[in-house]
Every structure is written in C-alpha cells, then in structure tokens.
Write a protein that holds these residues in place. Sequence first.
Motif, PDB file in Angstrom:
ATOM      1  N   VAL A  79       0.830  -1.208   0.000  1.00  0.00           N
ATOM      2  CA  VAL A  79       0.000   0.000   0.000  1.00  0.00           C
ATOM      3  C   VAL A  79       0.861   1.254   0.000  1.00  0.00           C
ATOM      4  CG1 VAL A  79      -0.422   0.311   2.491  1.00  0.00           C
ATOM      5  CG2 VAL A  79      -2.192   0.914   0.841  1.00  0.00           C
ATOM      6  N   GLU A  80       2.018   1.200   0.641  1.00  0.00           N
ATOM      7  CA  GLU A  80       2.937   2.345   0.627  1.00  0.00           C
ATOM      8  C   GLU A  80       3.398   2.635  -0.799  1.00  0.00           C
ATOM      9  OE1 GLU A  80       5.323   5.483   2.083  1.00  0.00           O
ATOM     10  OE2 GLU A  80       3.835   4.336   3.198  1.00  0.00           O
ATOM     11  N   VAL A  81       3.779   1.603  -1.532  1.00  0.00           N
ATOM     12  CA  VAL A  81       4.235   1.774  -2.912  1.00  0.00           C
ATOM     13  C   VAL A  81       3.086   2.258  -3.794  1.00  0.00           C
ATOM     14  CG1 VAL A  81       5.052   0.528  -4.961  1.00  0.00           C
ATOM     15  CG2 VAL A  81       6.121   0.121  -2.736  1.00  0.00           C
TER      16      VAL A  81
ATOM     17  N   TYR B 130     -10.896   8.271  11.579  1.00  0.00           N
ATOM     18  CA  TYR B 130     -10.404   8.438  10.212  1.00  0.00           C
ATOM     19  C   TYR B 130      -9.618   9.737  10.060  1.00  0.00           C
ATOM     20  CZ  TYR B 130     -13.763   4.722   9.195  1.00  0.00           C
ATOM     21  OH  TYR B 130     -14.451   3.551   9.181  1.00  0.00           O
ATOM     22  N   ARG B 131     -10.112  10.811  10.675  1.00  0.00           N
ATOM     23  CA  ARG B 131      -9.408  12.097  10.571  1.00  0.00           C
ATOM     24  C   ARG B 131      -8.038  12.041  11.246  1.00  0.00           C
ATOM     25  NH1 ARG B 131     -14.469  13.925  12.234  1.00  0.00           N
ATOM     26  NH2 ARG B 131     -15.795  14.321  10.442  1.00  0.00           N
ATOM     27  N   GLU B 132      -7.964  11.401  12.401  1.00  0.00           N
ATOM     28  CA  GLU B 132      -6.684  11.263  13.095  1.00  0.00           C
ATOM     29  C   GLU B 132      -5.733  10.371  12.300  1.00  0.00           C
ATOM     30  OE1 GLU B 132      -5.365  12.905  15.734  1.00  0.00           O
ATOM     31  OE2 GLU B 132      -7.171  14.105  15.427  1.00  0.00           O
ATOM     32  N   SER B 133      -6.246   9.283  11.758  1.00  0.00           N
ATOM     33  CA  SER B 133      -5.420   8.398  10.931  1.00  0.00           C
ATOM     34  C   SER B 133      -4.903   9.142   9.710  1.00  0.00           C
ATOM     35  CB  SER B 133      -6.211   7.170  10.492  1.00  0.00           C
ATOM     36  OG  SER B 133      -6.475   6.327  11.585  1.00  0.00           O
ATOM     37  N   ALA B 134      -5.741  10.002   9.142  1.00  0.00           N
ATOM     38  CA  ALA B 134      -5.331  10.767   7.952  1.00  0.00           C
ATOM     39  C   ALA B 134      -4.125  11.637   8.272  1.00  0.00           C
ATOM     40  CB  ALA B 134      -6.492  11.610   7.431  1.00  0.00           C
ATOM     41  N   LYS B 135      -4.104  12.251   9.429  1.00  0.00           N
ATOM     42  CA  LYS B 135      -2.952  13.083   9.805  1.00  0.00           C
ATOM     43  C   LYS B 135      -1.678  12.249   9.818  1.00  0.00           C
ATOM     44  CE  LYS B 135      -5.707  16.155  12.688  1.00  0.00           C
ATOM     45  NZ  LYS B 135      -6.030  16.521  14.079  1.00  0.00           N
ATOM     46  N   ARG B 136      -1.756  11.047  10.400  1.00  0.00           N
ATOM     47  CA  ARG B 136      -0.565  10.191  10.476  1.00  0.00           C
ATOM     48  C   ARG B 136      -0.138   9.692   9.102  1.00  0.00           C
ATOM     49  NH1 ARG B 136      -3.345   8.642  15.033  1.00  0.00           N
ATOM     50  NH2 ARG B 136      -4.288   6.833  14.032  1.00  0.00           N
TER      51      ARG B 136
ATOM     52  N   VAL C 155      -0.786  10.936   6.049  1.00  0.00           N
ATOM     53  CA  VAL C 155      -0.286  12.012   5.194  1.00  0.00           C
ATOM     54  C   VAL C 155       1.131  12.409   5.622  1.00  0.00           C
ATOM     55  CG1 VAL C 155      -0.624  14.430   4.523  1.00  0.00           C
ATOM     56  CG2 VAL C 155      -2.559  12.842   4.514  1.00  0.00           C
ATOM     57  N   ALA C 156       1.376  12.448   6.910  1.00  0.00           N
ATOM     58  CA  ALA C 156       2.690  12.864   7.402  1.00  0.00           C
ATOM     59  C   ALA C 156       3.750  11.766   7.319  1.00  0.00           C
ATOM     60  CB  ALA C 156       2.571  13.345   8.853  1.00  0.00           C
ATOM     61  N   HIS C 157       3.348  10.509   7.570  1.00  0.00           N
ATOM     62  CA  HIS C 157       4.344   9.444   7.732  1.00  0.00           C
ATOM     63  C   HIS C 157       4.150   8.242   6.826  1.00  0.00           C
ATOM     64  CE1 HIS C 157       5.688  11.643  11.245  1.00  0.00           C
ATOM     65  NE2 HIS C 157       4.452  11.650  11.686  1.00  0.00           N
ATOM     66  N   GLY C 158       3.053   8.178   6.097  1.00  0.00           N
ATOM     67  CA  GLY C 158       2.802   7.036   5.227  1.00  0.00           C
ATOM     68  C   GLY C 158       2.260   5.845   5.973  1.00  0.00           C
ATOM     69  N   TYR C 159       2.396   4.708   5.347  1.00  0.00           N
ATOM     70  CA  TYR C 159       1.822   3.466   5.869  1.00  0.00           C
ATOM     71  C   TYR C 159       2.838   2.621   6.608  1.00  0.00           C
ATOM     72  CZ  TYR C 159      -2.222   4.618   3.066  1.00  0.00           C
ATOM     73  OH  TYR C 159      -3.319   5.247   2.543  1.00  0.00           O
ATOM     74  N   ARG C 160       4.008   3.137   6.841  1.00  0.00           N
ATOM     75  CA  ARG C 160       5.020   2.375   7.578  1.00  0.00           C
ATOM     76  C   ARG C 160       4.545   2.137   9.004  1.00  0.00           C
ATOM     77  NH1 ARG C 160       7.728   5.874   4.297  1.00  0.00           N
ATOM     78  NH2 ARG C 160       9.111   4.884   2.800  1.00  0.00           N
TER      79      ARG C 160
ATOM     80  N   GLY D 218      -2.543   2.537  13.963  1.00  0.00           N
ATOM     81  CA  GLY D 218      -3.916   2.976  13.796  1.00  0.00           C
ATOM     82  C   GLY D 218      -4.256   3.488  12.425  1.00  0.00           C
ATOM     83  N   ALA D 219      -3.435   3.275  11.457  1.00  0.00           N
ATOM     84  CA  ALA D 219      -3.737   3.728  10.094  1.00  0.00           C
ATOM     85  C   ALA D 219      -4.485   2.651   9.340  1.00  0.00           C
ATOM     86  CB  ALA D 219      -2.449   4.085   9.366  1.00  0.00           C
ATOM     87  N   GLY D 220      -5.425   3.054   8.532  1.00  0.00           N
ATOM     88  CA  GLY D 220      -6.181   2.086   7.746  1.00  0.00           C
ATOM     89  C   GLY D 220      -5.513   1.772   6.436  1.00  0.00           C
TER      90      GLY D 220
END
Length: 185
Positions: A31-33, A162-168, A170-175, A182-184
Amino acid sequence: MAHIALDNDLPGISGLLANRPDTAEPLGHLVEVLLRGPSPLPRGERELIAAYVSRLNATPFCAGSHGAFAAAQLSGGEALVAAVLADPDTAPVTPLTRALLRIAAEVQSAAAPVSDEALAAARAEGAGDTEIHDTVLIASAFCMYNRYVSGLSTRIPDAAYYRESAKRVVAHGYRGLGAGAGAGV
C-alpha cells in the motif's frame, strides 16, 4: 465483533495487521508503494481511487479511511470525496480522474480485461500506460484489502478515527502498520 480472536481492539485492517505482523509487513509495503510511491498520479487521487473501489465493495472501514486520506490531500476535501463516492460522473473532478475512476470500477466489478471504451476514454483525457497501470493495480489490490477486512468482519470506528489516521498517513505514510499505528489500509 471480528470473526477471529484478535489480541488488540484496533478497528478495521489495523487490528488484523497488529494481530499478524508477519502479514502486516508485505501488505503495508504494497500500500505504501501503490499510494505514496512514485507515480504520475498525485497521492490524493490514488487515495480517492482506493476509497471509491472500497465504496463499491461496500467496505466502510476502507472507504472511510482512504476517503479521509484523500480528503486531506485534495483541494475540495471531504466534500469532493463525498461527491465522488456518491456519483463520480457528476463529481467536480477532472475528466482524467473521472475516466480513471471508470477503469477502477470495471476492475472492481469483474476479473476481466478493462473495456476498450474505458481505455480509449482515459487515453483521450491524457492517461498514459503508467496512469492506467497504477489505476488497475490500486483497484485490484483494494479488492483484496476490502475482502480481507470485510471477510473477517472487523470493527468500524467513528469518523474522528479516520481524521486522526489521515494526519498520520499524510505525514508518515503506511510504515508501521499493525504496530498500533492505527492507520487504515
């Protein structure tokens, strides 16, 4: 309640990945790629494709997660995402994005070649091989992610998650998926 015992209370795919870090690593890398790696398609548009396919697959966790991730990266935000999820044919997106969403919908609907008409429409709007490739691969992967999440009946969080996950994301990706990030997906 999930169909399997989880060792955490995380919602959606986050709980599944935290429960099985061995599968989290390759799924998170993919998903990161797909959604953040090099592509002529902006990250927000790739997230929008993921959200749209997830909506078509009736997977609220993934549609909500990727809808929030798209909204955080696209001009038009949540209103734009809601319009696309409701009806991409009338949503205020570019003709190219609309054509790529049609390709994604065809991929979601059947394991069959994308129609010549959908390909011609995308190419007429400026899509090259890479945009078409990336759209088909995102749609295909999200059919798999959606079936993973829905098949195991994972928990669906509230909108604030979802909004909190979006912050993470967008800033750090799916790593770090599955490690309580907590990222989807």
